[in-house]
Design a protein around this motif. Structure first.
Motif, PDB file in Angstrom:
ATOM      1  N   LYS A   1       0.838  -1.195   0.000  1.00  0.00           N
ATOM      2  CA  LYS A   1       0.000   0.000   0.000  1.00  0.00           C
ATOM      3  C   LYS A   1       0.880   1.254   0.000  1.00  0.00           C
ATOM      4  CE  LYS A   1      -4.155  -1.890   2.160  1.00  0.00           C
ATOM      5  NZ  LYS A   1      -5.198  -1.679   3.198  1.00  0.00           N
ATOM      6  N   TYR A   2       0.472   2.220  -0.803  1.00  0.00           N
ATOM      7  CA  TYR A   2       1.187   3.490  -0.903  1.00  0.00           C
ATOM      8  C   TYR A   2       0.207   4.652  -0.724  1.00  0.00           C
ATOM      9  CZ  TYR A   2       5.250   1.132  -3.055  1.00  0.00           C
ATOM     10  OH  TYR A   2       6.340   0.324  -3.305  1.00  0.00           O
ATOM     11  N   ASP A   3       0.714   5.720  -0.180  1.00  0.00           N
ATOM     12  CA  ASP A   3       0.006   6.996  -0.236  1.00  0.00           C
ATOM     13  C   ASP A   3       0.578   7.769  -1.416  1.00  0.00           C
ATOM     14  OD1 ASP A   3      -1.674   6.609   1.886  1.00  0.00           O
ATOM     15  OD2 ASP A   3      -0.573   7.885   3.297  1.00  0.00           O
TER      16      ASP A   3
ATOM     17  N   GLU B   1       0.521  11.481  -2.771  1.00  0.00           N
ATOM     18  CA  GLU B   1       0.167  12.888  -2.549  1.00  0.00           C
ATOM     19  C   GLU B   1       0.582  13.664  -3.800  1.00  0.00           C
ATOM     20  OE1 GLU B   1       0.831  16.580   0.613  1.00  0.00           O
ATOM     21  OE2 GLU B   1       1.940  14.710   0.868  1.00  0.00           O
TER      22      GLU B   1
ATOM     23  N   VAL C   1      -4.513  13.425  -1.526  1.00  0.00           N
ATOM     24  CA  VAL C   1      -3.887  12.167  -1.116  1.00  0.00           C
ATOM     25  C   VAL C   1      -4.782  11.018  -1.549  1.00  0.00           C
ATOM     26  CG1 VAL C   1      -3.071  10.745   0.794  1.00  0.00           C
ATOM     27  CG2 VAL C   1      -2.714  13.225   0.846  1.00  0.00           C
ATOM     28  N   GLU C   2      -4.212  10.116  -2.324  1.00  0.00           N
ATOM     29  CA  GLU C   2      -4.927   8.932  -2.793  1.00  0.00           C
ATOM     30  C   GLU C   2      -4.321   7.697  -2.124  1.00  0.00           C
ATOM     31  OE1 GLU C   2      -7.455   8.483  -4.874  1.00  0.00           O
ATOM     32  OE2 GLU C   2      -7.437  10.009  -6.450  1.00  0.00           O
ATOM     33  N   LYS C   3      -5.192   6.765  -1.736  1.00  0.00           N
ATOM     34  CA  LYS C   3      -4.747   5.479  -1.193  1.00  0.00           C
ATOM     35  C   LYS C   3      -4.562   4.519  -2.364  1.00  0.00           C
ATOM     36  CE  LYS C   3      -4.909   6.732   3.105  1.00  0.00           C
ATOM     37  NZ  LYS C   3      -3.686   6.827   3.934  1.00  0.00           N
TER      38      LYS C   3
ATOM     39  N   THR D   1      -5.801   2.648  -7.504  1.00  0.00           N
ATOM     40  CA  THR D   1      -6.347   3.120  -6.239  1.00  0.00           C
ATOM     41  C   THR D   1      -7.068   1.971  -5.537  1.00  0.00           C
ATOM     42  OG1 THR D   1      -8.474   3.778  -7.201  1.00  0.00           O
ATOM     43  CG2 THR D   1      -6.713   5.438  -7.213  1.00  0.00           C
ATOM     44  N   GLU D   2      -7.269   2.112  -4.227  1.00  0.00           N
ATOM     45  CA  GLU D   2      -8.035   1.113  -3.494  1.00  0.00           C
ATOM     46  C   GLU D   2      -9.457   1.021  -4.065  1.00  0.00           C
ATOM     47  OE1 GLU D   2      -7.855   2.057   0.654  1.00  0.00           O
ATOM     48  OE2 GLU D   2      -5.897   1.075   0.921  1.00  0.00           O
TER      49      GLU D   2
ATOM     50  N   LYS E   1       9.960   4.908  -1.446  1.00  0.00           N
ATOM     51  CA  LYS E   1       9.463   6.277  -1.662  1.00  0.00           C
ATOM     52  C   LYS E   1      10.050   6.809  -2.958  1.00  0.00           C
ATOM     53  CE  LYS E   1       9.147  10.880   0.458  1.00  0.00           C
ATOM     54  NZ  LYS E   1       9.452  11.725   1.656  1.00  0.00           N
TER      55      LYS E   1
ATOM     56  N   SER F   1       4.595   7.075  -1.266  1.00  0.00           N
ATOM     57  CA  SER F   1       5.233   6.606  -0.034  1.00  0.00           C
ATOM     58  C   SER F   1       4.609   5.288   0.416  1.00  0.00           C
ATOM     59  CB  SER F   1       5.067   7.647   1.085  1.00  0.00           C
ATOM     60  OG  SER F   1       5.590   8.901   0.710  1.00  0.00           O
TER      61      SER F   1
ATOM     62  N   THR G   1       3.245   2.496   2.774  1.00  0.00           N
ATOM     63  CA  THR G   1       2.630   2.563   4.105  1.00  0.00           C
ATOM     64  C   THR G   1       2.396   1.200   4.729  1.00  0.00           C
ATOM     65  OG1 THR G   1       0.386   2.611   3.172  1.00  0.00           O
ATOM     66  CG2 THR G   1       1.462   4.737   3.561  1.00  0.00           C
TER      67      THR G   1
END
Length: 274
Positions: free
Chosen positions: A30-32, A34, A46-48, A63-64, A175, A186, A188
């Motif tokens: 999983k990444y954020d 931004e 900010v996208e998950k 995306t999720e 990252k 990034s 997570t």
């Protein structure tokens, strides 16, 4: 100070045990993300995001929301809604064993198109190291899409992959950001992926030139397809009633949104909407 060292050591060994457990399975990272939707403003979104990796040969970055939609589509034939603009879609399919990377785009009419990413990633790896969370990371840079990128990868995770189109480093990218921080990815979370990896079906392939033409036509008249098919358009009036909208007003609103949020990752393929 001593407690921090003990905690870091515990987290590191917990990760090693966990990673050895899931190494033979499909994995989920999983990444954020931004990013700045507009190059003229400093506000960010900010996208998950999710990177599904199947036996280190196939990976899907999306995306999720898109992951859930793909799963529903596989089960029921019906997915969730998608973004109306192309610049804010980040769906990538990598078949690294075949050296194939595709950027997938889905229109508001559920048409699926893809563009082959043929731009070579000429990484430059530096001796500089740092630490991000529990990971010891090393610096690398690359130019892609008209932007200069700085990446930090972890050799302890022997997966030569990362977010979006980025891959090919001797370890997972933890990252990566362009040097102006328009886009920051990034890591997570790491976990074993549950079940089979489902993703979008085969799509119509476009060159970048054809994709740009598609984008320009969509901007010129977002509802052209519906008009040509004679499909009646209804929108909610706020009270649960379906009403026929003024398509010119809707088109102008859509065009304004596209024009104002025009900061694509591939800056070298940015369209000058007028």
């Amino acid at each position: 100070m001593k407690k921090n060292i003990i905690l870091k050591a515990f987290l590191f060994f917990y990760f090693i045990i966990f990673y050895n457990h899931v190494i033979g399975q499909n994995q989920l990272f999983k990444y954020d993300l931004e990013y700045k939707p507009s190059p003229l403003q400093n506000n960010t979104i900010v996208e998950k995001m999710v990177l599904d990796v199947e036996n280190t040969k196939l990976s899907i970055f999306r995306t999720e929301h898109e992951k859930k939609s793909d799963s529903l589509t596989a089960k029921t034939g019906l997915g969730l809604g998608r973004k109306p603009t192309f610049e804010s879609q980040f769906y990538i399919v990598k078949k690294l064993a075949d050296n194939e990377v595709k950027k997938s785009i889905k229109t508001m009419y559920s048409e699926i198109f893809s563009v082959n990413i043929n731009e070579k990633l000429n990484w430059e790896i530096f001796p500089e190291k740092s630490r991000i969370r529990t990971f010891e990371v090393q610096k690398a840079t690359v130019n892609y899409g008209g932007r200069n990128w700085i990446a930090w990868f972890a050799s302890e995770i022997p997966i030569q992959d990362g977010p979006y189109i980025f891959h090919g480093l001797p370890g997972l990218i933890i990252k990566i950001s362009d040097n102006e921080n328009n886009y920051i990815f990034s890591l997570t979370e790491i976990k074993a992926s549950e079940g089979d990896i489902t993703y979008r079906p085969k799509s119509s392939e476009l060159t970048w030139e054809q994709f740009e033409k598609l984008s320009e036509n969509y901007y010129s008249d977002p509802f052209a397809t519906l008009k040509s098919m004679g499909i009646p358009i209804k929108v909610d009036d706020g009270n649960g009633n379906g009403v026929t909208p003024d398509l010119k007003i809707l088109s102008d609103q859509m065009k304004k949104k596209i024009k104002e949020n025009n900061n694509p990752i591939e800056l070298n393929h940015k369209i000058d909407y007028r």
